[in-house]
Design a protein around this motif. Sequence first.
Motif, PDB file in Angstrom:
ATOM      1  N   VAL A   4       0.783  -1.314  -0.013  1.00 24.83           N
ATOM      2  CA  VAL A   4       0.186  -0.109   0.012  1.00 24.83           C
ATOM      3  C   VAL A   4       0.982   1.212   0.212  1.00 24.83           C
ATOM      4  O   VAL A   4       1.854   1.453   0.692  1.00 24.83           O
ATOM      5  N   LEU A   7      -1.991   5.565   0.932  1.00 25.73           N
ATOM      6  CA  LEU A   7      -3.371   5.212   1.152  1.00 25.73           C
ATOM      7  C   LEU A   7      -4.061   6.378   1.981  1.00 25.73           C
ATOM      8  O   LEU A   7      -3.926   6.388   3.016  1.00 25.73           O
ATOM      9  N   VAL A  58      -2.500   0.475  -4.557  1.00 22.50           N
ATOM     10  CA  VAL A  58      -2.572  -0.760  -3.768  1.00 22.50           C
ATOM     11  C   VAL A  58      -2.040  -2.068  -4.739  1.00 22.50           C
ATOM     12  O   VAL A  58      -2.817  -1.919  -6.000  1.00 22.50           O
TER      13      VAL A  58
END
Length: 240
Positions: A4, A7, A58
């Motif tokens: 990730v 985010l 992601v």
Amino acid sequence: MIRVEHLTKKFGDTLVLDDISEHIDEGEKVVIIGPSGSGKSTFLRCLNLLEIPTSGRVWFNNQEITSQNTDINKIRCQMGMVFQHFNLFPNKTVKRNITLAPVRTGLMTQEQADQRAMELLHRVGLEDKADVYPASLSGGQKQRIAIVRAMAMNPRVLLFDEPTSALDPEMVGEVLEVMRELAEDGMTMAIVTHEMGFAREVGSRVLFINEGKVQEEGTPEEIFSHPKNPRLQDFLSKVL
């Protein structure tokens, strides 16, 4: 296995996740703890795009799943999800709940899926419940069936969103035992939980999320025995 980068998630003007960059390696058991409303479940649900990030990216197995070119349903077949409230189909038997996805997605024939379902039900001690409907099951049995349903797809990773918080205290242990066995078998897992004893015992790494940020992370020993962040110290003083 999961990566990730930056985010961020907003609901309207409310910032729920604030620029989180994290990873989950194959075989890791990453346990996510923190106060209610801190963004834990939202973070977990962003990993398979059940929640769409406002910004950030992601990756799963080096494939960017936030790309518009990605078939997210194909990715989700490899990412099992276990919810807080079971989400079993009430009008289908236990076995049908388990076999529906593998057959619908073409992963298995009905015969193969039935055999796999019975193997998994035997593993969690519920093979005698194959032909009953969810309404006749206890909460702990329903959650064990939900775990079996996720396992039936032969996922690469399992995501658990507070899997015991809707259960009576006496049923929590039977669900945690199934999760403990999966961890011992080497399953990659990301687990949002309030069960601190379980987090300490099973986790290979613990993330403390507060106010939408990962404010501290480390081994269970580091997090629970030597917490550095004042908010984490305060949180643990109330839950341990």
